[in-house]
Design a protein around this motif. Structure first.
Motif, PDB file in Angstrom:
ATOM      1  N   THR A 486      32.966  34.036  40.243  1.00 11.03           N
ATOM      2  CA  THR A 486      34.031  33.380  41.003  1.00 11.03           C
ATOM      3  C   THR A 486      34.394  32.043  40.380  1.00 11.03           C
ATOM      4  OG1 THR A 486      32.472  32.288  42.513  1.00 11.03           O
ATOM      5  CG2 THR A 486      33.321  34.443  43.177  1.00 11.03           C
ATOM      6  N   GLY A 487      35.589  31.592  40.700  1.00 13.25           N
ATOM      7  CA  GLY A 487      36.067  30.288  40.253  1.00 13.25           C
ATOM      8  C   GLY A 487      37.099  29.770  41.233  1.00 13.25           C
ATOM      9  N   THR A 488      37.690  28.645  40.911  1.00 11.23           N
ATOM     10  CA  THR A 488      38.700  28.021  41.771  1.00 11.23           C
ATOM     11  C   THR A 488      40.032  27.996  41.046  1.00 11.23           C
ATOM     12  OG1 THR A 488      37.086  26.630  42.924  1.00 11.23           O
ATOM     13  CG2 THR A 488      39.383  25.911  42.961  1.00 11.23           C
ATOM     14  N   GLN A 489      41.062  28.464  41.715  1.00 13.22           N
ATOM     15  CA  GLN A 489      42.427  28.372  41.204  1.00 13.22           C
ATOM     16  C   GLN A 489      43.236  27.532  42.168  1.00 13.22           C
ATOM     17  OE1 GLN A 489      44.878  31.940  41.490  1.00 13.22           O
ATOM     18  NE2 GLN A 489      43.251  33.000  42.615  1.00 13.22           N
ATOM     19  N   GLY A 490      44.008  26.624  41.669  1.00  6.84           N
ATOM     20  CA  GLY A 490      44.774  25.745  42.541  1.00  6.84           C
ATOM     21  C   GLY A 490      45.920  25.090  41.816  1.00  6.84           C
ATOM     22  N   GLY A 491      46.618  24.227  42.539  1.00  4.90           N
ATOM     23  CA  GLY A 491      47.762  23.543  41.962  1.00  4.90           C
ATOM     24  C   GLY A 491      48.021  22.213  42.629  1.00  4.90           C
ATOM     25  N   TYR A 492      48.550  21.272  41.849  1.00  4.96           N
ATOM     26  CA  TYR A 492      48.920  19.942  42.322  1.00  4.96           C
ATOM     27  C   TYR A 492      50.446  19.834  42.334  1.00  4.96           C
ATOM     28  CZ  TYR A 492      44.123  18.767  40.851  1.00  4.96           C
ATOM     29  OH  TYR A 492      42.763  18.735  40.669  1.00  4.96           O
ATOM     30  N   LEU A 533      49.297  23.236  37.380  1.00  2.00           N
ATOM     31  CA  LEU A 533      48.143  24.039  37.749  1.00  2.00           C
ATOM     32  C   LEU A 533      46.860  23.268  37.463  1.00  2.00           C
ATOM     33  CD1 LEU A 533      49.227  27.480  36.243  1.00  2.00           C
ATOM     34  CD2 LEU A 533      49.709  26.554  38.516  1.00  2.00           C
ATOM     35  N   ASP A 534      45.814  23.530  38.251  1.00  2.00           N
ATOM     36  CA  ASP A 534      44.531  22.919  37.940  1.00  2.00           C
ATOM     37  C   ASP A 534      43.880  23.667  36.775  1.00  2.00           C
ATOM     38  OD1 ASP A 534      43.420  25.234  38.971  1.00  2.00           O
ATOM     39  OD2 ASP A 534      42.490  24.277  40.697  1.00  2.00           O
ATOM     40  N   ALA A 535      42.694  23.194  36.373  1.00  2.00           N
ATOM     41  CA  ALA A 535      42.066  23.762  35.178  1.00  2.00           C
ATOM     42  C   ALA A 535      41.780  25.244  35.343  1.00  2.00           C
ATOM     43  CB  ALA A 535      40.773  22.992  34.868  1.00  2.00           C
ATOM     44  N   GLY A 536      41.333  25.651  36.536  1.00  5.28           N
ATOM     45  CA  GLY A 536      41.018  27.052  36.762  1.00  5.28           C
ATOM     46  C   GLY A 536      42.233  27.937  36.665  1.00  5.28           C
ATOM     47  N   ALA A 537      43.334  27.538  37.321  1.00  3.56           N
ATOM     48  CA  ALA A 537      44.545  28.355  37.281  1.00  3.56           C
ATOM     49  C   ALA A 537      45.141  28.388  35.882  1.00  3.56           C
ATOM     50  CB  ALA A 537      45.561  27.818  38.286  1.00  3.56           C
ATOM     51  N   THR A 538      45.014  27.269  35.154  1.00  4.37           N
ATOM     52  CA  THR A 538      45.527  27.242  33.784  1.00  4.37           C
ATOM     53  C   THR A 538      44.769  28.214  32.895  1.00  4.37           C
ATOM     54  OG1 THR A 538      46.185  24.924  34.037  1.00  4.37           O
ATOM     55  CG2 THR A 538      45.954  25.765  31.784  1.00  4.37           C
ATOM     56  N   ALA A 539      43.443  28.256  33.078  1.00  2.00           N
ATOM     57  CA  ALA A 539      42.633  29.170  32.276  1.00  2.00           C
ATOM     58  C   ALA A 539      42.920  30.623  32.625  1.00  2.00           C
ATOM     59  CB  ALA A 539      41.152  28.862  32.469  1.00  2.00           C
ATOM     60  N   GLY A 540      43.238  30.892  33.900  1.00  2.00           N
ATOM     61  CA  GLY A 540      43.591  32.240  34.322  1.00  2.00           C
ATOM     62  C   GLY A 540      42.397  33.165  34.387  1.00  2.00           C
ATOM     63  N   GLY A 541      42.682  34.452  34.338  1.00  2.19           N
ATOM     64  CA  GLY A 541      41.630  35.456  34.380  1.00  2.19           C
ATOM     65  C   GLY A 541      41.238  35.896  35.773  1.00  2.19           C
ATOM     66  N   PHE A 542      41.992  35.495  36.782  1.00  2.37           N
ATOM     67  CA  PHE A 542      41.635  35.856  38.151  1.00  2.37           C
ATOM     68  C   PHE A 542      42.165  37.246  38.500  1.00  2.37           C
ATOM     69  CE2 PHE A 542      41.597  31.193  38.234  1.00  2.37           C
ATOM     70  CZ  PHE A 542      40.329  30.978  38.736  1.00  2.37           C
ATOM     71  N   GLY A 543      41.356  37.968  39.271  1.00  2.00           N
ATOM     72  CA  GLY A 543      41.745  39.308  39.666  1.00  2.00           C
ATOM     73  C   GLY A 543      42.938  39.314  40.600  1.00  2.00           C
ATOM     74  N   LEU A 544      43.098  38.267  41.421  1.00  2.00           N
ATOM     75  CA  LEU A 544      44.245  38.129  42.306  1.00  2.00           C
ATOM     76  C   LEU A 544      44.844  36.748  42.064  1.00  2.00           C
ATOM     77  CD1 LEU A 544      45.988  39.327  44.542  1.00  2.00           C
ATOM     78  CD2 LEU A 544      44.388  38.384  46.214  1.00  2.00           C
ATOM     79  N   PRO A 545      45.648  36.597  41.010  1.00  2.00           N
ATOM     80  CA  PRO A 545      46.215  35.276  40.697  1.00  2.00           C
ATOM     81  C   PRO A 545      47.251  34.857  41.729  1.00  2.00           C
ATOM     82  CG  PRO A 545      47.131  36.936  39.239  1.00  2.00           C
ATOM     83  CD  PRO A 545      46.068  37.628  40.048  1.00  2.00           C
ATOM     84  N   VAL A 546      47.130  33.640  42.227  1.00  2.00           N
ATOM     85  CA  VAL A 546      48.063  33.101  43.209  1.00  2.00           C
ATOM     86  C   VAL A 546      48.821  31.918  42.634  1.00  2.00           C
ATOM     87  CG1 VAL A 546      48.254  31.989  45.476  1.00  2.00           C
ATOM     88  CG2 VAL A 546      46.679  33.914  45.154  1.00  2.00           C
ATOM     89  N   TYR A 547      48.112  31.042  41.937  1.00  2.58           N
ATOM     90  CA  TYR A 547      48.733  29.856  41.348  1.00  2.58           C
ATOM     91  C   TYR A 547      49.069  30.180  39.891  1.00  2.58           C
ATOM     92  CZ  TYR A 547      46.872  27.579  45.488  1.00  2.58           C
ATOM     93  OH  TYR A 547      46.588  27.232  46.791  1.00  2.58           O
ATOM     94  N   VAL A 548      50.319  30.540  39.664  1.00  2.00           N
ATOM     95  CA  VAL A 548      50.693  31.013  38.329  1.00  2.00           C
ATOM     96  C   VAL A 548      51.899  30.285  37.747  1.00  2.00           C
ATOM     97  CG1 VAL A 548      49.736  33.308  38.660  1.00  2.00           C
ATOM     98  CG2 VAL A 548      52.092  32.869  39.364  1.00  2.00           C
ATOM     99  N   ALA A 549      52.723  29.648  38.568  1.00  2.00           N
ATOM    100  CA  ALA A 549      53.985  29.103  38.065  1.00  2.00           C
ATOM    101  C   ALA A 549      54.192  27.683  38.577  1.00  2.00           C
ATOM    102  CB  ALA A 549      55.159  29.985  38.505  1.00  2.00           C
ATOM    103  N   PRO A 550      53.987  26.673  37.741  1.00  2.00           N
ATOM    104  CA  PRO A 550      54.280  25.301  38.166  1.00  2.00           C
ATOM    105  C   PRO A 550      55.783  25.120  38.376  1.00  2.00           C
ATOM    106  CG  PRO A 550      53.782  25.357  35.827  1.00  2.00           C
ATOM    107  CD  PRO A 550      53.498  26.737  36.359  1.00  2.00           C
TER     108      PRO A 550
END
Length: 915
Positions: A486-492, A533-550
């Motif tokens: 698991t990891g964290t995906q987010g956005g500012y 995007l935060d570092a996690g969302a920028t790196a990607g690789g999530f099975g259910l990506p939510v934060y994908v487009a700044p």
């Protein structure tokens, strides 16, 4: 990326006699004035004594604020019949809107209601969680189009929040609430202080408020009819809504679905037992589950607000400056990742019969049957339970001046404000797809359980960080394994608003019926948004990506407006005024556009007021509409506009290489609204304090912003939508679909109409008993929605009377409130009855236009709320409230209803100290 605070008031204070909703009081009537004798003018830019504005306007005073027992101003407004509770804690449990609290007048969408603070825009526009309710004096609500007066976004109306800018003394308050089920706890604390200085010419005030709302956890759903999941099942051959409908093969601990062990589920110690699934109707089952088993019924949040204001009188002018700070936080379990392998959206999981996390007994049984693998269904509530966190922070400052000259005949005002809104939101415990798959494939190597990739002889395939995952039973996965998968995906994001305005008002000249009054002004604002995007969302690789487009962009608008009031007649038995307004707005993105209003009032015998308005209103596209990142997809599409083309050589209705553009659209134009209101009010002179009113409204919005898929655009074009046809490019020879612009377009239409009703009566007890300060107050409000139509160019749907939570734009046809209050020097009592009409869960499921839903009819709900206040001393007041006294439950709700009471019976106690 896109909810509920009671105003703590002293029971010893006199009740505010608010102007009855949707009506204008009789000229000279005390009810026309707010407690400090300011003139209510939100529906107009002209504040002239005796002016009956033609636009229906309501005032919500301290009585309504007290009776709501709410955690923010939005909830107070949601109790009004004209407001749809579109975004609240019960509707944001599965999206990223938690922590926001917008207003939706008429159910036309939150972007079509303009919210103001003391007549000016604020950077947290239409998020009332940023407003400290304990420092609010009243709310003024305009339910007709008001773009000519206030600008873009006022298509459905305006909510103007009037702050208590003359606060003096020191006040402390505390409040706590809880449902009779022991959940839904809420805590609130507030403090304020105000003082005058320089012989009364100067004034300073400051206040703060903290609210914590615990929300309603997942376990509260069934008891409140908050149905867990799909909610529709078949019972005795009938398609029905039902409680506790579960997915037959979903288990939190793992259910084997194939082979010799099929039908058994894991215990937490790794042993097996028979799966206790739902009955033949899909209902119940001790081991069965659904997505909503693990989702809050109402999202929790915390908020902190502070407000300060300094003013100073210099001759005929007052200069002022204020500052606002607001912070909201949410952090709670969102939902398990249902797209993971093994869960409902990820397909069944194939498990090796030699997986070392299986007990020896299980492996022996599989080996004896000659089975090398089995299929598993598993909901990962323990490992992959998303946690949503958001942090929104507002900072805003404003300066201004207001005054008069020419002996008070001319008034002027001006202001400038700058605000910033910083937001961060994230999904914690997001599945890293590759890591998760690696960790699932566990093997035994050298006496240790390891990831199979690390036991591979090929070192290039290794991942030293991989930790094997035990998925048999809950709570057996190691912390290292959970951290690996698991990891964290987010956005500012950062939004800014700079706004300025100036207004001048005065009497131009006098006619036979009185002075002609005009107001002119200019306004401008600059809006910007920048996200990353935060570092996690920028790196990607999530099975259910939510934060994908700044998102980044901005616009500015410069405006000029004018309004005039022309008195036509002024006699004892007959008075008439004509009111007109116009505004020109020049947008940096779309150019210039006009909005206007014309209306009039006629007063007969000082008792009967008749009014009518017609307006052209606008809603300009916001930054998200304009600048959402454009994406390009090349792939197959279905052309639903093939009529007359099938015989063309080379044409195909299923082209495999269609380029589709989606996202924002910088070429969007403002939506155009047309509003008609006709009504009147009757205030009999023989019964002072009594008033009745009725208003008819009709709103149409053309060019509403919407997004259709490529295939839907072709279908809409086939139905005659030229706007849809304009987004389609075909091969000039074969007429085959080649390019489709399915980004946001001015393609949709809204239409709504109905009636607003009110009756109110304020009765000083001295008229009955001959003495004493006590007052009785009665007020009844109701709204009838005749139609609420949304047409996206492909389908046309009238959702008036659709009350199921799954209907995006549905509204009950009838809503109403009746309140009664008694107040004297020591005691106060409140009683309120809320009526929410019934209707269809969804009229498209009535068996005529679609499939039959046997229990499609939902009955109305009537709620009783009671409250009392006791003034223990001159400085100390204690109060208590009970909402939904008879604990009327929700009708069947698939997620959380925006129309009906979710909490159930709810108790509130509080105290207030003033010095």
């Amino acid at each position: 990326m896109t909810i509920r605070a009671a105003l703590i008031t002293s029971a010893g204070m006199a009740l505010a006699v608010a102007m009855p909703a949707w009506a204008q009081p009789a000229q000279g009537d005390d009810a026309a004035q707010t407690p400090d004798n300011e003139i209510v003018v939100t529906g107009s830019r002209i504040d002239r004594a005796g002016f009956d504005q033609p636009t229906p306007t309501a005032v919500i005073g301290d009585t309504e604020l007290r009776q709501s027992s709410a955690s923010n101003l939005q909830q107070v407004l949601n109790d009004q019949p004209q407001v749809r509770a579109t975004v609240i804690g019960a509707t944001t449990v599965g999206n990223t809107g938690s922590g926001t609290a917008p207003v939706d007048l008429r159910g036309l969408g939150i972007d079509r209601t303009l919210t103001l603070i003391d007549g000016r825009r604020f950077v947290g526009q239409n998020n009332l969680n940023f407003v400290p309710t304990s420092m609010v004096k009243r709310l003024e609500v305009v339910t007709g189009g008001a773009s000519a007066a206030w600008g873009s976004g006022a298509v459905a109306g305006v909510v103007n929040i009037i702050m208590n800018t003359d606060l003096t003394g020191f006040s402390l308050g505390a409040e706590s609430g809880i449902s009779d089920r022991g959940d839904g706890q809420r805590y609130q604390f507030e403090g304020s202080w105000g003082t005058k200085f320089a012989d009364g010419r100067g004034h300073f005030m400051i206040g703060a408020e903290y609210v914590e709302d615990k929300g309603l956890p997942p376990g509260s759903r069934l008891d409140r009819h908050g149905v867990r999941g799909a909610d529709i099942t078949v019972i005795n051959g009938n398609v029905m809504l039902a409680d506790d409908v579960n997915i037959p093969i979903r288990s939190h601990t793992g259910l084997i679905l194939s082979g010799v062990l099929a039908g058994q589920t894991f215990n937490n110690d790794g042993t097996l037992r028979a799966y206790r699934g739902p009955d033949a109707n899909g209902i119940g089952g001790a081991d069965a589950s659904n997505l909503y088993d693990d989702i809050y019924l109402a999202a929790p949040f915390k908020r902190l607000n502070a407000y300060a204001r300094l003013s100073y009188d210099i001759g005929g002018a007052t200069i002022w400056a204020d500052a606002t700070y607001g912070k909201t936080k949410s952090n709670y379990n969102f939902f398990p990742d249902f797209t993971a392998p093994g869960d409902v959206g990820g397909g069944l999981l194939t498990v090796s019969a030699t997986n070392p996390y299986l007990s020896q007994t299980v492996r022996n049984q599989l080996a004896a049957a000659g089975e090398t693998s089995f299929l598993l269904s598993r909901a990962y509530r323990d490992v992959l339970n998303f946690r949503f966190a958001s942090d929104r922070e507002l900072k805003e400052g404003a300066i201004g001046i207001k005054g008069s000259f020419g002996g008070g005949k001319w008034q002027y005002s001006a202001h400038y404000s700058h605000g910033e809104l910083d937001e961060y939101s994230a999904l914690l415990n997001s599945r890293l797809a590759v890591n998760f798959n690696n960790a699932l494939d566990a093997v035994l190597s050298g006496g240790q359980i390891v990831c199979a990739i690390n036991a591979d002889a090929d070192p290039s395939n290794n991942d030293a960080a991989c930790r094997p995952l035990n998925i048999f039973g809950e709570g057996n996965a190691s912390a290292d394994a959970v951290n690996y998968v698991t990891g964290t995906q987010g956005g500012y994001s950062k939004g800014t608003l700079d706004s300025l305005g100036a207004k001048l008002q005065g009497d131009l000249f006098s006619l036979w019926a009185g002075p002609v009054t005009a107001a002119v002004g200019v306004e401008a604002r600059w809006e910007k948004m920048k996200s990353r995007l935060d570092a996690g969302a920028t790196a990607g690789g999530f099975g259910l990506p939510v934060y994908v487009a700044p998102l980044s962009g901005g616009f500015n608008v410069k405006e000029a407006f004018a309004e005039i009031v022309v008195p036509l007649f002024d006699a004892d038995a007959f008075k008439a005024d004509l009111n007109g307004a116009a505004r020109y707005s020049d947008y940096s993105t779309s150019g210039g556009i006009w909005s206007w209003k014309v209306g009039g009032t006629v007063r007969l015998f000082n008792d009967l007021l008749l009014r009518a308005t017609r307006s052209r209103d606008i809603r300009s596209p916001n930054i998200a509409d304009l600048y959402n990142e454009t994406s390009i997809n090349i792939g197959p599409q279905v052309d639903q506009d093939s009529a007359g083309r099938t015989g063309i050589p080379g044409y195909t209705s299923t082209p495999s290489q269609v380029t589709t553009f989606s996202g924002g659209n910088v070429n969007l134009k403002p939506e155009i609204g047309s509003t008609l209101t006709i009504g009147g009010s009757y205030s009999p002179s023989f019964a002072r304090g009594l008033q009745f009113s009725v208003d008819y409204y009709d709103v149409k919005i053309d060019g509403a912003i919407a997004t259709l898929s490529a295939s839907d655009l072709t279908a809409a074009c086939a139905l005659g939508s030229q706007a849809a046809c304009n987004q389609i490019i075909r091969d000039p020879v074969t007429q085959t679909l080649r390019t489709v612009y399915s980004n946001a377009q001015n393609i949709a239409q809204f239409a709504t109409s109905g009636f607003d009703f009110e009756a109110s009566y304020v009765l000083p007890m001295k008229q009955i008993a001959g003495a004493g300060p006590a007052t009785l107050r009665f007020r009844a409000l109701a709204t009838y929605v005749k139609k609420l139509v949304y047409d996206n160019g492909l389908t046309r749907n009238d959702a008036a009377g659709d009350v199921g939570d799954g209907v995006a734009l549905g509204l009950p046809k009838w809503r109403g409130t009746f309140s009664a209050s008694y107040q004297d020097d020591v005691l106060g009592f409140d009683a309120r009855v809320r009526y929410v009409g019934g209707g269809k869960f969804n009229h498209l499921l009535n068996g005529v236009d679609g499939p039959l839903l046997a229990n499609n009819d939902i009955s109305a709900r009537v709620y009783l709320d009671l409250g009392a206040q006791y003034k223990v001393t001159d400085n100390f007041t204690f109060y208590t409230k009970v909402n939904n006294v008879f604990d009327r439950k929700l009708p069947f709700s698939t997620t959380g209803s925006p129309h009906y009471d979710t909490l159930g019976r709810y108790f509130t106690v509080g105290a207030n100290v003033k010095f």
